[in-house]
Write an enzyme that holds these catalytic residues in place. Structure first.
Site, PDB file in Angstrom:
ATOM      1  N   LYS A   1       0.854  -1.186   0.000  1.00 43.58           N
ATOM      2  CA  LYS A   1       0.000   0.000   0.000  1.00 43.58           C
ATOM      3  C   LYS A   1       0.891   1.238   0.000  1.00 43.58           C
ATOM      4  CE  LYS A   1      -4.404   0.733   2.237  1.00 43.58           C
ATOM      5  NZ  LYS A   1      -5.114   0.596   3.514  1.00 43.58           N
TER       6      LYS A   1
HETATM    7  C1  E4P Z   1      -8.366   1.651   3.340  1.00 48.56           C
HETATM    8  O1  E4P Z   1      -7.635   0.816   2.881  1.00 48.56           O
HETATM    9  C2  E4P Z   1      -8.253   2.247   4.673  1.00 48.56           C
HETATM   10  O2  E4P Z   1      -7.580   1.336   5.515  1.00 48.56           O
HETATM   11  C3  E4P Z   1      -9.574   2.514   5.344  1.00 48.56           C
HETATM   12  O3  E4P Z   1     -10.665   2.104   4.559  1.00 48.56           O
HETATM   13  C4  E4P Z   1      -9.697   3.862   5.943  1.00 48.56           C
HETATM   14  O4  E4P Z   1     -10.943   3.961   6.566  1.00 48.56           O
HETATM   15  P1  E4P Z   1     -11.283   5.078   7.653  1.00 48.56           P
HETATM   16  O5  E4P Z   1     -11.533   6.377   6.928  1.00 48.56           O
HETATM   17  O6  E4P Z   1     -12.527   4.571   8.308  1.00 48.56           O
HETATM   18  O7  E4P Z   1     -10.110   5.154   8.577  1.00 48.56           O
END
Ligand code: E4P
Length: 221
Positions: A83
């Site tokens: 990522k």
């Molecule tokens: C995506 O890969 C992120 O880990 C995640 O969906 C972020 O979500 P949040 O805005 O609830 O922290």
């Protein structure tokens, strides 16, 4: 659309995977920090449970640092997807990793505009993660972003897949599916919500009650 679990919690991941609910897992530094465990050790445990993509995020912000981290992470399991943030350095690394033999898959994250997504796809990202809930939080249209990205990718025949992320409730997941997102990554509580309906529970209870009222018993009772 397939589901990923957005979590670094081993109990949740095991329950969702063994329950047949998910095709993979996404993590982020906040989720991993919450678990208080060694990052690489935790990823190895997750990879021992889940036979599908597991997104693990780099922490460095320079292309050089991210590349080193990415290669170490990728070595933990063939299921690891790197990522990367949608920055100039992040996309540079996506390009480098896509060109390795074998290629290292990447999930370009923190995407808030369709053009960030298009640039990521052109750089060689395997997935992009538009953050629906966080855009809604600032009064913008998170699902509109997913729609735009899906349409741009389809229009230009891009193989990069869209992960609707930062999903806060079942309607986000439903709309993402209708818009053509390839995946939605959900917190465990939202994933469980998708499964439940009060009429399903009431229906099961009524069937059982009618069965018992007729003096029947279950075969395995
Ligand atoms: C995506 O890969 C992120 O880990 C995640 O969906 C972020 O979500 P949040 O805005 O609830 O922290």
């Amino acid at each position: 659309m397939q589901f990923f679990l957005d979590s670094a919690n081993v109990a949740e991941i095991q329950a969702a995977w063994e329950g047949g609910l998910i095709a993979g897992v996404t993590t982020n530094p906040s989720l991993v920090a919450k678990e208080g465990k060694d990052f690489h050790g935790l990823l190895k445990v997750i990879a021992g449970i889940v036979d599908g993509p597991i997104s693990a995020e780099v922490l460095d912000t320079t292309a050089e640092g991210m590349t080193i981290e990415a290669r170490l992470l990728a070595r933990l399991s063939p299921n690891i997807v790197i990522k990367l943030p949608v920055t100039a350095d992040g996309l540079r690394v996506a390009r480098t990793l896509a060109a390795e033999t074998p290629p290292i898959r990447t999930n370009v994250t923190l995407v808030f505009t369709p053009m960030q997504a298009l640039l990521a796809a052109r750089a060689g990202a395997s997935y992009v993660s538009p953050f629906v809930g966080r855009l809604d939080d600032i009064g913008q249209d998170g699902l509109g972003l997913v729609d735009d990205i899906c349409r741009v990718f389809e229009r230009h025949s891009l193989s990069c897949q869209v992960i609707a992320a930062s999903i806060r409730h079942p309607v986000h997941a439903l709309k993402a599916a209708l818009l053509g997102a390839h995946f939605a990554t959900l917190p465990y509580a939202v994933l469980r919500q998708l499964l439940r309906h009060p009429l399903t529970d009431a229906g099961i209870e009524k069937f059982m009650a009618d069965w018992r009222a007729a003096g029947r018993h279950t075969e395995n009772a």
